[in-house]
Design a protein around this motif. Sequence first.
Motif, PDB file in Angstrom:
ATOM      1  N   GLY A  66      -7.563   6.128   2.132  1.00  0.00           N
ATOM      2  CA  GLY A  66      -7.135   7.322   2.839  1.00  0.00           C
ATOM      3  C   GLY A  66      -8.231   8.361   2.856  1.00  0.00           C
ATOM      4  O   GLY A  66      -9.392   8.065   2.545  1.00  0.00           O
ATOM      5  N   SER A  67      -7.861   9.567   3.206  1.00  0.00           N
ATOM      6  CA  SER A  67      -8.798  10.679   3.251  1.00  0.00           C
ATOM      7  C   SER A  67      -9.494  10.863   1.904  1.00  0.00           C
ATOM      8  O   SER A  67      -8.839  10.933   0.864  1.00  0.00           O
ATOM      9  N   TYR A 126      -8.249   1.953   8.337  1.00  0.00           N
ATOM     10  CA  TYR A 126      -7.839   1.256   7.121  1.00  0.00           C
ATOM     11  C   TYR A 126      -6.586   0.469   7.488  1.00  0.00           C
ATOM     12  O   TYR A 126      -5.674   1.020   8.115  1.00  0.00           O
ATOM     13  N   TRP A 127      -6.496  -0.784   7.069  1.00  0.00           N
ATOM     14  CA  TRP A 127      -5.314  -1.546   7.453  1.00  0.00           C
ATOM     15  C   TRP A 127      -4.992  -2.674   6.481  1.00  0.00           C
ATOM     16  O   TRP A 127      -5.834  -3.119   5.702  1.00  0.00           O
ATOM     17  N   GLY A 128      -3.718  -3.103   6.520  1.00  0.00           N
ATOM     18  CA  GLY A 128      -3.224  -4.215   5.728  1.00  0.00           C
ATOM     19  C   GLY A 128      -1.922  -4.698   6.335  1.00  0.00           C
ATOM     20  O   GLY A 128      -1.348  -4.029   7.210  1.00  0.00           O
ATOM     21  N   VAL A 129      -1.438  -5.844   5.886  1.00  0.00           N
ATOM     22  CA  VAL A 129      -0.224  -6.456   6.442  1.00  0.00           C
ATOM     23  C   VAL A 129       0.750  -6.731   5.300  1.00  0.00           C
ATOM     24  O   VAL A 129       0.406  -7.459   4.357  1.00  0.00           O
ATOM     25  N   ALA A 143      -8.548  -3.584   4.292  1.00  0.00           N
ATOM     26  CA  ALA A 143      -9.918  -3.446   4.779  1.00  0.00           C
ATOM     27  C   ALA A 143     -10.094  -2.168   5.578  1.00  0.00           C
ATOM     28  O   ALA A 143      -9.119  -1.537   6.009  1.00  0.00           O
ATOM     29  N   VAL A 144     -11.361  -1.792   5.764  1.00  0.00           N
ATOM     30  CA  VAL A 144     -11.715  -0.743   6.711  1.00  0.00           C
ATOM     31  C   VAL A 144     -12.630  -1.395   7.736  1.00  0.00           C
ATOM     32  O   VAL A 144     -13.709  -1.895   7.388  1.00  0.00           O
ATOM     33  N   TYR A 217     -11.463   3.609  -2.112  1.00  0.00           N
ATOM     34  CA  TYR A 217     -11.853   4.131  -0.811  1.00  0.00           C
ATOM     35  C   TYR A 217     -12.054   3.040   0.231  1.00  0.00           C
ATOM     36  O   TYR A 217     -11.979   3.298   1.421  1.00  0.00           O
ATOM     37  N   LEU A 218     -12.342   1.820  -0.179  1.00  0.00           N
ATOM     38  CA  LEU A 218     -12.679   0.685   0.681  1.00  0.00           C
ATOM     39  C   LEU A 218     -14.038   0.849   1.347  1.00  0.00           C
ATOM     40  O   LEU A 218     -14.868  -0.035   1.307  1.00  0.00           O
TER      41      LEU A 218
END
Length: 233
Positions: A66-67, A126-129, A143-144, A217-218
């Motif tokens: 995130g931020s 940023y994403w995930g499932v 991941a980013v 932070y990724l």
Amino acid sequence: MKILALDTTSSACSVACYSNGQITARFVQAERGHTHRLLPMVDEVLADAGVVLSDLDALAVSRGPGSFTGLRIAISCAQGLAYSADIPVVPVSSLSALALGARRTHPEWGGAPIVSMLDARMGQVYWGVFTAQSPHHSLLPEAVTSPEQVVLSLQKATLPTPLYGAGPGWHYERLRVVPVAGIDQNVPVCAEDILQLAMPLWQAGAATTAEALEPRYLRNEITWQKRQKIRSR
């Protein structure tokens, strides 16, 4: 069990407390001012729940992604509170909390996979499932990446269908080719959902100390991996 959860991952600021089977929560949508809002919200929630800091078994907080600023605010606050009360902290993925919030908002989505997405700026997300059966772990590594890489990754993956999308990262036009059955860009990361995810983690012994708590932070991890590859050449 008494747990307090905090979040300032994105444009929202939220606090939630579980005590004696009841959840007390505060949520404010605000682009700025998280530093000044968070501790007063903590005081309000604890007072309404009839709990003092020393009563808590643990704190829960979003570990990211995130931020950068938002993560530092929430994690610094959680560290300070946990250290002063000598209690452990349960770190929770902001993307998993986002998926849980979407599932709470849209019960019609059932247990289907939700692609959680936050805007990482600089043309990345940023994403995930996440599924209802495995809410803590992304089916693909968090991941980013660019929106184009999201599309490629989802096309290559074998995922249950239908898919749904949640979070403000879905605003990119290039993501419209992803075959999702529904999207809600307005679902926020919320302390109430962090709390729900943290409770079984705490019972399973997945807490850490205030000193050991670190944000994820990724983007920093990718930079570190690139540096390692350069050094190994």
